[in-house]
Each structure stands twice: as structure tokens, then as C-alpha cells.
Motif scaffolding. Structure first.
Motif, PDB file in Angstrom:
ATOM      1  N   ILE A  53       0.842  -1.193   0.000  1.00 37.60           N
ATOM      2  CA  ILE A  53       0.000   0.000   0.000  1.00 37.60           C
ATOM      3  C   ILE A  53       0.880   1.247   0.000  1.00 37.60           C
ATOM      4  O   ILE A  53       1.797   1.376   0.821  1.00 37.60           O
ATOM      5  CB  ILE A  53      -0.940   0.029   1.224  1.00 37.60           C
ATOM      6  N   THR A  54       0.597   2.173  -0.929  1.00 29.33           N
ATOM      7  CA  THR A  54       1.355   3.420  -1.011  1.00 29.33           C
ATOM      8  C   THR A  54       0.848   4.403   0.041  1.00 29.33           C
ATOM      9  O   THR A  54      -0.295   4.872  -0.039  1.00 29.33           O
ATOM     10  CB  THR A  54       1.222   4.037  -2.417  1.00 29.33           C
ATOM     11  N   THR A  55       1.677   4.706   1.024  1.00 31.92           N
ATOM     12  CA  THR A  55       1.306   5.591   2.133  1.00 31.92           C
ATOM     13  C   THR A  55       1.845   6.995   1.876  1.00 31.92           C
ATOM     14  O   THR A  55       3.050   7.152   1.633  1.00 31.92           O
ATOM     15  CB  THR A  55       1.896   5.075   3.459  1.00 31.92           C
ATOM     16  N   PRO A  56       1.001   8.033   1.897  1.00 24.51           N
ATOM     17  CA  PRO A  56       1.502   9.404   1.712  1.00 24.51           C
ATOM     18  C   PRO A  56       2.593   9.739   2.720  1.00 24.51           C
ATOM     19  O   PRO A  56       2.521   9.354   3.887  1.00 24.51           O
ATOM     20  CB  PRO A  56       0.243  10.261   1.915  1.00 24.51           C
ATOM     21  N   PHE A  57       3.609  10.470   2.250  1.00 19.88           N
ATOM     22  CA  PHE A  57       4.715  10.961   3.082  1.00 19.88           C
ATOM     23  C   PHE A  57       5.389   9.823   3.854  1.00 19.88           C
ATOM     24  O   PHE A  57       5.727   9.969   5.032  1.00 19.88           O
ATOM     25  CB  PHE A  57       4.219  12.053   4.038  1.00 19.88           C
ATOM     26  N   TYR A  58       5.588   8.696   3.171  1.00 19.50           N
ATOM     27  CA  TYR A  58       6.201   7.510   3.783  1.00 19.50           C
ATOM     28  C   TYR A  58       7.600   7.815   4.304  1.00 19.50           C
ATOM     29  O   TYR A  58       8.020   7.282   5.337  1.00 19.50           O
ATOM     30  CB  TYR A  58       6.246   6.389   2.731  1.00 19.50           C
ATOM     31  N   TYR A  59       8.348   8.686   3.616  1.00 19.70           N
ATOM     32  CA  TYR A  59       9.729   8.976   4.003  1.00 19.70           C
ATOM     33  C   TYR A  59       9.828  10.174   4.944  1.00 19.70           C
ATOM     34  O   TYR A  59      10.925  10.580   5.319  1.00 19.70           O
ATOM     35  CB  TYR A  59      10.574   9.241   2.746  1.00 19.70           C
ATOM     36  N   GLY A  60       8.679  10.759   5.311  1.00 14.28           N
ATOM     37  CA  GLY A  60       8.675  11.917   6.200  1.00 14.28           C
ATOM     38  C   GLY A  60       7.997  13.109   5.545  1.00 14.28           C
ATOM     39  O   GLY A  60       7.737  13.116   4.336  1.00 14.28           O
ATOM     40  N   LEU A  61       7.702  14.130   6.326  1.00 13.14           N
ATOM     41  CA  LEU A  61       7.057  15.328   5.796  1.00 13.14           C
ATOM     42  C   LEU A  61       8.005  16.056   4.841  1.00 13.14           C
ATOM     43  O   LEU A  61       9.224  16.104   5.071  1.00 13.14           O
ATOM     44  CB  LEU A  61       6.639  16.249   6.939  1.00 13.14           C
ATOM     45  N   PRO A  62       7.453  16.642   3.764  1.00  8.33           N
ATOM     46  CA  PRO A  62       8.315  17.281   2.755  1.00  8.33           C
ATOM     47  C   PRO A  62       9.047  18.511   3.286  1.00  8.33           C
ATOM     48  O   PRO A  62       8.545  19.216   4.167  1.00  8.33           O
ATOM     49  CB  PRO A  62       7.318  17.671   1.653  1.00  8.33           C
ATOM     50  N   ILE A  63      10.227  18.744   2.739  1.00  6.18           N
ATOM     51  CA  ILE A  63      11.016  19.938   3.037  1.00  6.18           C
ATOM     52  C   ILE A  63      10.928  20.866   1.830  1.00  6.18           C
ATOM     53  O   ILE A  63      11.172  20.441   0.687  1.00  6.18           O
ATOM     54  CB  ILE A  63      12.483  19.570   3.315  1.00  6.18           C
ATOM     55  N   PHE A  64      10.591  22.139   2.062  1.00  3.65           N
ATOM     56  CA  PHE A  64      10.426  23.086   0.960  1.00  3.65           C
ATOM     57  C   PHE A  64      11.648  24.003   0.886  1.00  3.65           C
ATOM     58  O   PHE A  64      11.685  25.071   1.503  1.00  3.65           O
ATOM     59  CB  PHE A  64       9.131  23.883   1.133  1.00  3.65           C
ATOM     60  N   ASP A  65      12.647  23.550   0.133  1.00  6.07           N
ATOM     61  CA  ASP A  65      13.892  24.291  -0.037  1.00  6.07           C
ATOM     62  C   ASP A  65      13.792  25.152  -1.296  1.00  6.07           C
ATOM     63  O   ASP A  65      13.453  24.647  -2.382  1.00  6.07           O
ATOM     64  CB  ASP A  65      15.064  23.320  -0.152  1.00  6.07           C
ATOM     65  N   ILE A  66      14.089  26.443  -1.181  1.00  9.83           N
ATOM     66  CA  ILE A  66      13.911  27.373  -2.295  1.00  9.83           C
ATOM     67  C   ILE A  66      14.737  26.967  -3.515  1.00  9.83           C
ATOM     68  O   ILE A  66      14.248  26.945  -4.651  1.00  9.83           O
ATOM     69  CB  ILE A  66      14.287  28.819  -1.874  1.00  9.83           C
ATOM     70  N   GLY A  67      16.001  26.634  -3.301  1.00  7.74           N
ATOM     71  CA  GLY A  67      16.861  26.246  -4.421  1.00  7.74           C
ATOM     72  C   GLY A  67      16.351  25.003  -5.124  1.00  7.74           C
ATOM     73  O   GLY A  67      16.343  24.935  -6.365  1.00  7.74           O
ATOM     74  N   ALA A  68      15.929  24.011  -4.341  1.00  9.99           N
ATOM     75  CA  ALA A  68      15.401  22.781  -4.917  1.00  9.99           C
ATOM     76  C   ALA A  68      14.116  23.054  -5.701  1.00  9.99           C
ATOM     77  O   ALA A  68      13.899  22.503  -6.783  1.00  9.99           O
ATOM     78  CB  ALA A  68      15.144  21.759  -3.810  1.00  9.99           C
ATOM     79  N   ILE A  69      13.273  23.930  -5.168  1.00  5.43           N
ATOM     80  CA  ILE A  69      12.005  24.263  -5.840  1.00  5.43           C
ATOM     81  C   ILE A  69      12.263  24.951  -7.171  1.00  5.43           C
ATOM     82  O   ILE A  69      11.639  24.628  -8.190  1.00  5.43           O
ATOM     83  CB  ILE A  69      11.145  25.156  -4.920  1.00  5.43           C
ATOM     84  N   ILE A  70      13.196  25.891  -7.193  1.00  8.26           N
ATOM     85  CA  ILE A  70      13.506  26.606  -8.437  1.00  8.26           C
ATOM     86  C   ILE A  70      14.015  25.639  -9.504  1.00  8.26           C
ATOM     87  O   ILE A  70      13.610  25.698 -10.671  1.00  8.26           O
ATOM     88  CB  ILE A  70      14.538  27.729  -8.173  1.00  8.26           C
ATOM     89  N   SER A  71      14.910  24.741  -9.098  1.00 11.66           N
ATOM     90  CA  SER A  71      15.451  23.785 -10.078  1.00 11.66           C
ATOM     91  C   SER A  71      14.364  22.853 -10.597  1.00 11.66           C
ATOM     92  O   SER A  71      14.341  22.504 -11.777  1.00 11.66           O
ATOM     93  CB  SER A  71      16.595  22.969  -9.453  1.00 11.66           C
ATOM     94  N   MET A  72      13.396  22.477  -9.744  1.00  9.48           N
ATOM     95  CA  MET A  72      12.320  21.585 -10.183  1.00  9.48           C
ATOM     96  C   MET A  72      11.326  22.323 -11.076  1.00  9.48           C
ATOM     97  O   MET A  72      10.759  21.734 -12.005  1.00  9.48           O
ATOM     98  CB  MET A  72      11.614  20.974  -8.971  1.00  9.48           C
ATOM     99  N   ILE A  73      11.101  23.603 -10.818  1.00  7.88           N
ATOM    100  CA  ILE A  73      10.238  24.395 -11.706  1.00  7.88           C
ATOM    101  C   ILE A  73      10.868  24.501 -13.085  1.00  7.88           C
ATOM    102  O   ILE A  73      10.174  24.417 -14.116  1.00  7.88           O
ATOM    103  CB  ILE A  73       9.981  25.796 -11.100  1.00  7.88           C
ATOM    104  N   LEU A  74      12.190  24.673 -13.124  1.00  7.40           N
ATOM    105  CA  LEU A  74      12.891  24.688 -14.409  1.00  7.40           C
ATOM    106  C   LEU A  74      12.689  23.366 -15.142  1.00  7.40           C
ATOM    107  O   LEU A  74      12.452  23.339 -16.358  1.00  7.40           O
ATOM    108  CB  LEU A  74      14.388  24.952 -14.184  1.00  7.40           C
ATOM    109  N   VAL A  75      12.755  22.259 -14.404  1.00 10.16           N
ATOM    110  CA  VAL A  75      12.499  20.944 -15.000  1.00 10.16           C
ATOM    111  C   VAL A  75      11.100  20.898 -15.588  1.00 10.16           C
ATOM    112  O   VAL A  75      10.892  20.408 -16.711  1.00 10.16           O
ATOM    113  CB  VAL A  75      12.674  19.829 -13.945  1.00 10.16           C
ATOM    114  N   MET A  76      10.115  21.419 -14.863  1.00 13.11           N
ATOM    115  CA  MET A  76       8.735  21.351 -15.335  1.00 13.11           C
ATOM    116  C   MET A  76       8.505  22.244 -16.551  1.00 13.11           C
ATOM    117  O   MET A  76       7.632  21.947 -17.388  1.00 13.11           O
ATOM    118  CB  MET A  76       7.770  21.716 -14.206  1.00 13.11           C
ATOM    119  N   LEU A  77       9.257  23.317 -16.701  1.00 17.73           N
ATOM    120  CA  LEU A  77       9.180  24.119 -17.924  1.00 17.73           C
ATOM    121  C   LEU A  77       9.646  23.287 -19.113  1.00 17.73           C
ATOM    122  O   LEU A  77       9.060  23.330 -20.202  1.00 17.73           O
ATOM    123  CB  LEU A  77      10.018  25.390 -17.785  1.00 17.73           C
TER     124      LEU A  77
END
Length: 449
Positions: free
Chosen positions: A228-252
Motif C-alpha cells: 500500500i502506497t502511504t503518503p509521506f512515507y519517508y517523512g514530511l516534505p522539506i520546501f527548499d527554495i533552491g530545490a524548488i527553483i530547479s524543479m520548476i525549471l524541469v517542469m518548464l
């Protein structure tokens, strides 16, 4: 759009359950290796235990299925409703490896959630660029997609990247058996059997590979029955600005690639993809990606590997790929079944991959046949330069190694580079409307088919 005898468009045709399952399974087998490759890479970078790695793969398959159902069936104004299967984008691998090594899995999932929401909200604005995708651009992009994927099929046929026996005659023989089987089935049979030529070719290849000791079901016994796939199995998410910017670039980058895939499949199934359809498709990418972050998975996009299968089989119903989505959900919930499919050797997949990815390139050439190269001589430059730049990361992977780190996501994607080049060159030579395609010339001259 072409209609079937009962007045239903081929893309909306509902097939008998047995055919839906076999056609859907064929799509799953074609994309499975790519679907599990990314979680395996990320698990290695994050130094996950075998149990954690297995959970990550199951979570990915489960979310692949949900994402595919979103695209094919649609809810509200989400989902493009064409036969497009969803999988993890390889464009995100490099930044996610860095995140896994510096901030762990929770940093990845935080960035994925925000980037998914960004894509969902940006979809209506990005889709306005559809006017920059006339046949000269779409044909070029589809051709680049096929050419970029062919090395994947060739590497599979050789035994897989990193295989110490890569290129052995055994691997090439098995890949050849699969490829020849697909061709013979298409030559000798019509209707249902020809439509499952890839599936039959994979089964034949699997049977041939067994005596060579390339097939092992040992891992099946060790795999659990239910996961069974459990939400946040590895822990609550961390919202790092640098990581978010790089992932937004990926999504573009993903939005550009998905647009090309949507247009390619739209051409194959006879459905016009306009601004409204593109918005719905990109919204589904964004929502699936945000859900991926919640369910311990990754960014999702249209899987180009399966575009060729639609063209090769001629089966246009979106409900076939919706069935693929259901199969993926089941595989994510029942690890033993997923492990059985994972037993397919790379060489077997390679024989089918060469056929499917070649079909994608051929479909691009077919689209380019609509373009006038005689009266508008600049069109040849648009195609030539775009393909030339698009294949650089494929032919010479380290060509852009000295470019800034932030640009590497784009520079390593030949599809994105080629797409951007084609859009810019077409706008430069023809304007945003892509003057010079045959349909437009006929319309201006009052010619009707």
C-alpha cells in the motif's frame, strides 16, 4: 476528425474488455523499464534500503497509473483525453540526484509538490504558445523525439547500458527475433493480431531468452503480495527554495516535451490539439506531479516511448491507455505482479523499442510532408538546424559540459533544445503562424480536398 462506423471518433471508441486489457498490457510492457529506471537511480543516490527502494518503485507505478487515468479519462478541465501514458520524466533525474544526496527524499518531494502546482497554474498561459506549433514545427519536434529515443532502444538491444556483455551476439540475436516477429505478424496478419504484434513479439522474445539464462523469476518469490502506497512515507516534505527553483525549471522543460508528445499523438489519432486541449493536458501533468510528491513519487509527463506504439498498432482508443493506467495502479499495489513484468530482459525490449521509436521518427516525417519546401525554401533550414541541434545531446552527451550548472537540465534534453530551436527559427522566417504549410497554401488558393 475521422469517425468510426457507429459515429464515434476512434480516440473515443470503447473496445471489448479482452482487447482493452491486451492492448493496455502492451503499452505497460513498452514503458515499464523506463518507469522503474528513475526510482532505482534516485534510491541509489539516497542510499535507500532494499525495502525502501521496493516501496519507491511501487509508489512510482501507482502514481503513474493515477496520472495516466487523469490524462486519458479527464476530470473537469484536467486531462487531454487522448491515448497518452504518463511516466517519470528523465529531465528531473540530475537535480533529484543532487537533492537526494544533500537533503534526502523529503527535499525531493517538497520541490515536486510545488513544481506540480506551478505547472497546474501556468498551463493556461503556456498553452497560448500553441500558435507557434504549425506542421513545420510539430513535424520537426516529432522527428527529434523519435531520433532521440532510438539510442534507448539500441542500448536495450545490446543488453542495457552498463552490462559487461553489452553487444553480445546473444542479446542482438534476441532483439532481432523480437523485431522480425513484429514485422512478420504485421505482414501475415490483420486486425486484432496485428494490433498486438508488439505484445506477441515480447512474449516470443521472452520464450527465446529463457534457454539462454537471461530470465529469472527468483525475485518474484521474495516480493510481498500487497504494498500500500502511504503518503509521506519517508517523512514530511522539506520546501527548499533552491530545490524548488530547479524543479520548476524541469517542469518548464516537461511542458515543452509534453506539448510535442500531445501534438504527435493528436496527429496519429486524428484529434486536433488546440489551446483548450493543451491546457487540460498540462494541468494533468501538474496535478499528477503534485500528487507524486504526496505519494512519494516524482514529476510526470507524457511518455514518448509509447507514442510510437500508437502509430505502430493503429489502435487509437484512449480507453486502451486508460486500461494501462489501471494495470499500473494494480502493479503498484501488488509488488509480485510488478516483479514478474520486471523480468523481461533488456534485449527483448530492445527489439520492440527500435520498431516503436523508429515509428515516432517516421510519423514526424509524415507530418513534414504537409509542409511546402518548394515555394518556401527557408523551411528546409528550420528542419535541418533544429534536428541538428536536437541530436547534439544524443550524439555527443558531454558537448555542453562547460555550460552553467543551472542550464544543464535544458542542455541535456535534445527534445527541448530542438523544440526551442524550431519555434524560434519558424517565428524568424515565417512568423508565428508558420506560413508555408500545404494546408494553408491550399486554403488561400481556394483548393478543397
Amino acid at each position: 476528425m475521422a469517425n468510426t462506423n457507429n459515429g464515434v471518433a476512434p480516440v473515443d471508441e470503447m473496445l471489448p474488455a479482452g482487447k482493452l486489457f491486451l492492448y493496455g498490457l502492451q503499452h505497460v510492457l513498452a514503458m515499464y523499464a523506463g518507469a522503474v529506471a528513475v526510482p532505482l537511480i534516485i534510491a541509489g543516490a539516497a542510499k535507500l534500503t532494499p525495502a525502501q527502494t521496493a516501496f519507491l518503485i511501487n509508489a512510482d507505478l501507482f502514481t503513474c497509473g493515477i496520472a495516466t487515468l487523469l490524462q486519458t479519462l479527464g476530470i473537469w478541465k484536467i486531462g487531454i483525453k487522448i491515448p497518452v501514458i504518463q511516466g517519470v520524466t528523465f529531465a528531473a533525474v540530475t537535480p533529484m540526484v543532487i537533492m537526494a544526496q544533500t537533503g534526502g527524499m523529503t527535499m525531493i518531494f517538497g520541490a515536486v509538490i510545488v513544481a506540480g502546482l506551478f505547472t497546474f497554474l501556468a498551463a493556461p498561459f503556456f498553452s497560448k504558445l500553441i500558435r507557434f506549433f504549425p506542421p513545420i514545427v510539430t513535424g520537426t519536434i516529432i522527428t527529434i523525439i523519435g531520433v532521440s529515443l532510438l539510442p534507448v532502444g539500441i542500448n536495450w538491444a545490446g543488453g542495457g547500458v552498463g552490462n559487461p556483455n553489452f553487444g553480445s551476439l546473444t542479446f542482438i540475436f534476441i532483439a532481432t527475433v523480437v523485431l522480425v516477429s513484429i514485422l512478420l505478424i504485421n505482414k501475415l496478419f490483420t486486425g486484432f493480431l496485428s494490433h498486438i504484434a508488439v505484445l506477441l513479439g515480447l512474449i516470443i522474445g521472452l520464450i527465446v531468452a529463457i534457454p539462454f539464462g537471461l530470465v529469472s523469476f527468483a525475485d518474484v518469490a521474495d516480493a510481498p503480495w500487497i504494498g500500500i502506497t502511504t503518503p509521506f512515507y519517508y517523512g514530511l516534505p522539506i520546501f527548499d527554495i533552491g530545490a524548488i527553483i530547479s524543479m520548476i525549471l524541469v517542469m518548464l522543460v516537461v511542458m515543452v516535451e509534453s506539448t510535442g508528445d500531445f501534438l504527435a499523438i493528436g496527429e496519429m489519432v486524428g484529434k486536433k490539439i488546440g489551446q483548450e486541449e493543451l491546457t487540460a493536458g498540462l494541468r494533468a501533468d501538474g496535478l499528477a506531479t503534485a500528487l507524486g510528491g504526496v505519494f512519494n513519487a516524482f514529476p510526470y509527463t507524457a511518455f514518448a516511448q509509447n507514442v510510437g506504439l500508437v502509430g505502430l498498432t493503429g489502435v487509437k482508443s484512449r480507453f486502451v491507455v486508460a486500461t494501462s493506467g489501471l494495470i499500473l495502479v494494480v502493479l503498484g499495489l501488488f509488488p509480485k505482479m510488478a516483479t514478474i513484468i520486471a523480468s523481461l530482459p533488456n534485449a527483448v525490449l530492445g527489439g520492440a523499442g527500435i520498431a516503436m521509436f523508429g515509428i515516432v521518427a517516421a510519423s514526424g516525417i509524415k507530418t513534414l510532408a504537409k509542409v511546402d519546401f518548394e515555394k518556401n525554401h527557408t523551411n528546409i533550414f528550420i528542419v535541418a538546424i533544429s534536428i541538428g541541434i536536437g541530436v547534439i545531446p544524443v550524439m555527443v552527451p558531454n558537448f555542453f559540459q562547460n555550460f552553467p550548472a543551472w542550464s544543464q537540465t535544458i542542455m541535456h534534453s535534445g527534445i527541448t533544445l530542438g523544440s526551442i530551436t524550431a519555434i524560434i527559427l519558424n517565428a524568424f522566417f515565417n512568423g508565428s503562424q508558420g506560413a508555408g504549410d500545404l494546408d494553408e497554401l491550399k486554403a488561400n488558393a481556394g483548393i478543397r480536398e
